[in-house]
Design a protein around this motif. Structure first.
Motif, mmCIF file in Angstrom:
data_model
loop_
_atom_site.group_PDB
_atom_site.id
_atom_site.type_symbol
_atom_site.label_atom_id
_atom_site.label_comp_id
_atom_site.label_asym_id
_atom_site.label_seq_id
_atom_site.Cartn_x
_atom_site.Cartn_y
_atom_site.Cartn_z
ATOM 1 N N THR A 18 0.824 -1.178 0.103
ATOM 2 C CA THR A 18 0.010 -0.083 -0.082
ATOM 3 C C THR A 18 1.023 1.337 -0.066
ATOM 4 N N GLY A 19 0.223 2.422 -0.780
ATOM 5 C CA GLY A 19 1.007 3.561 -0.602
ATOM 6 C C GLY A 19 -0.077 4.692 0.160
ATOM 7 N N VAL A 20 0.498 5.758 0.359
ATOM 8 C CA VAL A 20 -0.243 6.795 0.987
ATOM 9 C C VAL A 20 -0.379 7.975 -0.023
ATOM 10 N N VAL A 21 -1.596 8.601 -0.264
ATOM 11 C CA VAL A 21 -1.916 9.665 -1.332
ATOM 12 C C VAL A 21 -1.479 11.090 -0.510
ATOM 13 N N LEU A 22 -0.460 11.638 -1.102
ATOM 14 C CA LEU A 22 -0.343 13.073 -0.636
ATOM 15 C C LEU A 22 -1.327 14.203 -1.029
ATOM 16 N N PRO A 23 -0.994 15.217 -0.019
ATOM 17 C CA PRO A 23 -2.118 16.366 -0.525
ATOM 18 C C PRO A 23 -1.792 16.770 -2.099
ATOM 19 N N PHE A 47 15.180 6.066 4.617
ATOM 20 C CA PHE A 47 14.578 7.162 5.062
ATOM 21 C C PHE A 47 13.365 7.712 4.227
ATOM 22 N N CYS A 48 12.317 7.786 4.828
ATOM 23 C CA CYS A 48 11.128 8.322 4.290
ATOM 24 C C CYS A 48 10.900 9.850 4.051
ATOM 25 N N PHE A 49 11.183 10.383 2.808
ATOM 26 C CA PHE A 49 11.323 11.620 2.670
ATOM 27 C C PHE A 49 9.920 12.428 3.112
ATOM 28 N N TYR A 50 8.934 11.973 2.691
ATOM 29 C CA TYR A 50 7.606 12.730 2.765
ATOM 30 C C TYR A 50 7.001 12.249 4.366
ATOM 31 N N GLY A 51 7.485 11.182 4.739
ATOM 32 C CA GLY A 51 7.166 10.851 6.090
ATOM 33 C C GLY A 51 7.956 11.433 7.241
ATOM 34 N N THR A 52 9.216 11.941 6.779
ATOM 35 C CA THR A 52 10.208 12.501 7.658
ATOM 36 C C THR A 52 10.639 11.469 8.543
ATOM 37 N N ARG A 53 10.884 10.516 8.322
ATOM 38 C CA ARG A 53 11.245 9.296 9.316
ATOM 39 C C ARG A 53 12.347 8.329 8.783
ATOM 40 N N GLN A 54 13.287 7.911 9.524
ATOM 41 C CA GLN A 54 14.378 7.306 9.346
ATOM 42 C C GLN A 54 14.090 5.953 10.268
ATOM 43 N N CYS A 55 14.254 4.959 9.433
ATOM 44 C CA CYS A 55 14.254 3.741 10.208
ATOM 45 C C CYS A 55 15.491 2.686 10.167
ATOM 46 N N LYS A 56 15.624 1.789 10.948
ATOM 47 C CA LYS A 56 16.863 0.990 11.033
ATOM 48 C C LYS A 56 16.895 0.020 10.006
ATOM 49 N N ASP A 57 15.730 -0.329 9.054
ATOM 50 C CA ASP A 57 15.915 -1.325 8.236
ATOM 51 C C ASP A 57 14.666 -1.258 7.571
ATOM 52 N N VAL A 68 4.705 1.403 1.536
ATOM 53 C CA VAL A 68 5.693 1.250 0.619
ATOM 54 C C VAL A 68 6.157 2.670 0.235
ATOM 55 N N ALA A 69 5.062 3.463 -0.331
ATOM 56 C CA ALA A 69 5.560 4.793 -0.747
ATOM 57 C C ALA A 69 4.469 5.857 -0.471
ATOM 58 N N PHE A 70 4.567 7.205 -0.687
ATOM 59 C CA PHE A 70 3.766 8.145 -0.581
ATOM 60 C C PHE A 70 3.709 8.800 -1.931
ATOM 61 N N LEU A 71 2.466 8.794 -2.352
ATOM 62 C CA LEU A 71 2.245 9.035 -4.008
ATOM 63 C C LEU A 71 1.788 10.578 -4.272
ATOM 64 N N ARG A 72 2.319 11.094 -5.147
ATOM 65 C CA ARG A 72 2.036 12.513 -5.822
ATOM 66 C C ARG A 72 1.141 12.168 -7.044
ATOM 67 N N ASP A 73 0.659 13.393 -7.408
ATOM 68 C CA ASP A 73 -0.216 13.351 -8.822
ATOM 69 C C ASP A 73 0.745 13.757 -9.743
ATOM 70 N N ARG A 74 1.345 12.589 -10.328
ATOM 71 C CA ARG A 74 2.369 13.126 -11.409
ATOM 72 C C ARG A 74 2.011 13.483 -12.630
ATOM 73 N N VAL A 75 0.982 12.904 -12.956
ATOM 74 C CA VAL A 75 0.285 13.544 -14.461
ATOM 75 C C VAL A 75 0.103 15.134 -14.658
ATOM 76 N N GLU A 76 -0.441 15.625 -13.317
ATOM 77 C CA GLU A 76 -0.671 17.021 -13.385
ATOM 78 C C GLU A 76 0.740 17.972 -13.381
ATOM 79 N N ILE A 77 1.833 17.300 -12.955
ATOM 80 C CA ILE A 77 2.891 18.108 -12.973
ATOM 81 C C ILE A 77 3.648 17.903 -14.482
ATOM 82 N N GLU A 78 3.494 16.822 -14.988
ATOM 83 C CA GLU A 78 4.178 16.826 -16.259
ATOM 84 C C GLU A 78 3.351 17.347 -17.389
#
Length: 212
Positions: free
Chosen positions: A109-114, A175-185, A195-205
């Motif tokens: 699963t991934g988490v949708v970003l604003p 290190f999770c950039f959008y979650g601002t968290r570093q874990c040991k493994d 697994v990931a934080f998801l952006r709206d990539r289509v709009e950017i392009e």
């Protein structure tokens, strides 16, 4: 919508890839505190194809731990498991309880970003920030500066460079950039940040194409 969890395809494409640390993973459970942690690690590290390994924290009350080791292929994980079954009880002095997770995690699963995280100005700032983080974390663990700069000089749009750097921080430094968290493994990272934080990539392009 922002904050929602969405299912990801296993081994999906850019920019999220859906990396699953439990795929081709050997899971050794209930290892007693009397067992040699380094002995077990070294045994697995000598097995062809091992990529990474990590211990869980001791369980409250009895101090047993689990060991997970990820391999490049299912064949490598199976071979390491068979070697442990043959030599483990005699070499390490306790009954081994292990499994090979052939199918990986039941669901990725991934988490949708604003939506504002997909804006061109936000992407520009995050690309610069993720580059600084990569330089800093690489320096702390002794990665050669020229290797870091090779990564950061990859050709592509700002969105592509940001995705690459975010993925690098996750894979190399846990290190999770959008979650601002570093874990040991990587297993701890998946547990805490999906697994990931998801952006709206289509709009950017589309916005970048309009500017051109």
């Amino acid at each position: 919508r922002s904050g929602a969890k969405v299912a990801l395809a296993r081994g999906g494409g850019a920019p999220h890839f859906g990396s699953d640390p439990n795929l081709h993973c050997l899971h050794l459970t209930s290892v007693p505190p009397t067992a040699s942690a380094w002995g077990l690690y070294d045994f697995l590290a000598e097995s062809p194809g091992m990529v990474s390994a990590a211990w869980t924290d001791p369980a409250p009350g009895n101090l047993v731990r689990d060991l997970r080791a990820r391999f490049k292929s299912q064949a490598s994980a199976d071979a390491a498991a068979e070697a442990l079954k043959r030599q483990g009880p005699t070499r390490f002095g306790f009954p081994l309880r292990l499994a090979v997770l052939a199918e990986g995690s039941p669901e990725l699963t991934g988490v949708v970003l604003p939506r504002e995280m997909s804006g061109p100005e936000r992407v520009r700032k995050d690309e610069a920030l993720s580059a600084r983080l990569a330089r800093r974390l690489d320096a702390l663990v002794g990665v050669r500066p020229e290797d870091t700069e090779e990564l950061l000089s990859a050709e592509g749009t700002l969105a592509f460079k940001l995705d690459l750097q975010v993925l690098y921080l996750r894979r190399v430094h846990h290190f999770c950039f959008y979650g601002t968290r570093q874990c040991k493994d990587e297993w701890s990272l998946q547990l805490r940040c999906q697994v990931a934080f998801l952006r709206d990539r289509v709009e950017i392009e589309e916005e970048e194409e309009e500017k051109e």
